[in-house]
Write a protein that holds these residues in place. Sequence first.
Motif, short mmCIF file in Angstrom:
data_model
loop_
_atom_site.label_atom_id
_atom_site.label_comp_id
_atom_site.label_asym_id
_atom_site.label_seq_id
_atom_site.Cartn_x
_atom_site.Cartn_y
_atom_site.Cartn_z
N ASN A 129 -1.49 -7.87 -7.41
CA ASN A 129 -0.86 -7.23 -6.27
C ASN A 129 -1.50 -7.75 -4.99
OD1 ASN A 129 0.72 -5.67 -7.97
ND2 ASN A 129 -0.65 -3.91 -7.90
N THR A 138 -1.50 -7.13 -0.75
CA THR A 138 -1.11 -6.26 0.36
C THR A 138 -1.20 -7.03 1.66
OG1 THR A 138 -1.92 -4.30 -0.81
CG2 THR A 138 -1.60 -4.11 1.56
N THR A 187 -0.95 -6.76 5.73
CA THR A 187 -1.11 -5.74 6.76
C THR A 187 -1.03 -6.38 8.14
OG1 THR A 187 -2.55 -4.48 5.28
CG2 THR A 187 -2.59 -3.88 7.61
N THR A 235 4.60 -0.44 -6.30
CA THR A 235 4.53 -1.88 -6.04
C THR A 235 5.26 -2.69 -7.10
OG1 THR A 235 2.41 -1.60 -4.92
CG2 THR A 235 2.93 -3.81 -5.71
N THR A 254 6.67 -2.16 -1.79
CA THR A 254 6.71 -1.02 -0.86
C THR A 254 6.35 -1.49 0.54
OG1 THR A 254 4.36 -0.41 -1.13
CG2 THR A 254 5.93 0.53 -2.69
N VAL A 302 2.42 -2.08 6.56
CA VAL A 302 1.73 -2.49 5.34
C VAL A 302 2.77 -2.77 4.26
CG1 VAL A 302 0.04 -1.88 3.58
CG2 VAL A 302 -0.28 -1.11 5.94
N GLN A 303 2.79 -4.02 3.79
CA GLN A 303 3.73 -4.45 2.76
C GLN A 303 2.96 -4.81 1.48
OE1 GLN A 303 7.37 -5.18 2.72
NE2 GLN A 303 6.76 -5.15 0.57
N THR A 304 3.38 -4.25 0.35
CA THR A 304 2.76 -4.63 -0.93
C THR A 304 3.66 -5.61 -1.67
OG1 THR A 304 3.76 -2.82 -2.20
CG2 THR A 304 1.65 -2.37 -1.10
N GLU A 313 -4.69 -9.05 1.22
CA GLU A 313 -5.75 -8.57 0.33
C GLU A 313 -5.20 -8.42 -1.08
OE1 GLU A 313 -8.87 -4.78 -0.03
OE2 GLU A 313 -7.45 -4.91 1.63
N SER A 337 -5.44 -7.15 -5.21
CA SER A 337 -5.97 -6.11 -6.09
C SER A 337 -5.25 -6.20 -7.43
CB SER A 337 -5.76 -4.71 -5.49
OG SER A 337 -4.38 -4.43 -5.33
#
Length: 473
Positions: free
Chosen positions: A200, A202, A204, A224, A333, A342-344, A374, A376
């Motif tokens: 994933n 993210t 921002t 997500t 999302t 903020v886009q995932t 970033e 994760s």
Amino acid sequence: MADEELKREVDAYVDEVWEDVVKDIDYLVQVESVEDLEHAEPGKPWGPAPYEALSRALEVAARLGLDAHDCDGYIGYADVPGESQKYLATIAHTDIVPLGTGWTFDPLRVTRKDGYLIGRGVLDDKGPFVLSLYAAHFFARRLAESGKRLPYTLRVLVGNNEETNMADVEWYLNHFPQPEFCFSPDADFPVICGEKGHVNITLTSGDILGPASRIVEFDGGTVTNAIPGVASVTVRTGAGELAPAQGIDVEPAGEGLVKLTAHGKGGHASLPAGTVNAIGMLVEYLLENGVYTAEERPFLQMERLVFATTDGSSLGIAAQDDAFDPLTAIGGTIRTQGARLVQTMDIRYPTSTTADVLLARMSTIAAAHKSTAEASHDMKPFYIAPTSEEIKTLVSTYDEFTGRDDQAFTIGGGTYARHFARAVAFGPHDPHVVDPEWVGPEHGPDEGIEEDTLKRALKIYIVTIARLMRLSY
């Protein structure tokens, strides 16, 4: 014992125990075993209902003559002892997703109708778990009658946290040695021999939202790992300035405010073909209609790249190899968080790239658009070659029982198998079976599976285990 004699014995065994199998599936289905961390306590780390399902599962295992163990409520296992402490394993789970709405049958009881079993978990994964218990029972009963042990210990792992974080199996592998080989009856036949990597990312923005911004609130997607079918954005604009477009509704949202709602076509992140991402629809609308400030424009332009394709080519991260389908990359999302957007993203990748490479590229793109990236939830891809003895054993046994000539395949989703050194997902859902419309899928209302498919799967599992026991480890 010749395999034809073994199969005759298995046929007789399945006919003998089948009504008990259905009763035990119903015994587990009665428990609404959804993760409940709010009420977790020592010995019940996933909550009281998942623990009740685990306890019932181990109770059935003990009744069937297996050596059953509760591992502090995290997970359980039940053994048929072998000549060696090395062990072969199965792993299925007794936790479920929430019941949801739309059921026409009782979700917490097994209903038999027109050759199908209906109820939450009959397919995912309480029904298959009970099959794994009875497959082990076949060998436990043999042991009791003959005193002759299997070459290796057979272990039935009782998962209890699969539907959320799979923290149960992580706990297990921190406390017990790896099995020599493991299969999970929690997927499709013939064999899933590999799963893509999964990361994933993210994205921002900087502090671009405020009293002078056009975007007030952006809200799209629920998780997500799913492509959102609905998304909305509230913007500052003059009355009558914006018109509806295909799939996009426009409505007043207060003085000087308009809410845009996009209706796309959702789906699972690993299977984006045929979907339409509602967030991407709104991004295009805002850019095409000039609904942005100079500060908001770079983030929206980056978003356009995210949603332009689902194979990562618009981002320069497309990848493929000989084992897997091409990489998939979707936006899951979007939220406003203070002054930022903020886009995932959910990215499923083959072995020809890595999460580090993907993050480096996305960081470069983000920086060029005054944003950050970033990573994760990185899960490495896993793959066992179809030429391995275990995979050949599983596929040939399935083909033998079905008269087909199917091959092992890989997926973009994730199962328990990826947590082990050598493991695969092995049925019991048969993609060749066409279910009637009133039968729902796993995770959906009226979840069901054909009873004959389950009976055949039990036979396949028993014969497969017998054959795996002949391999050298």
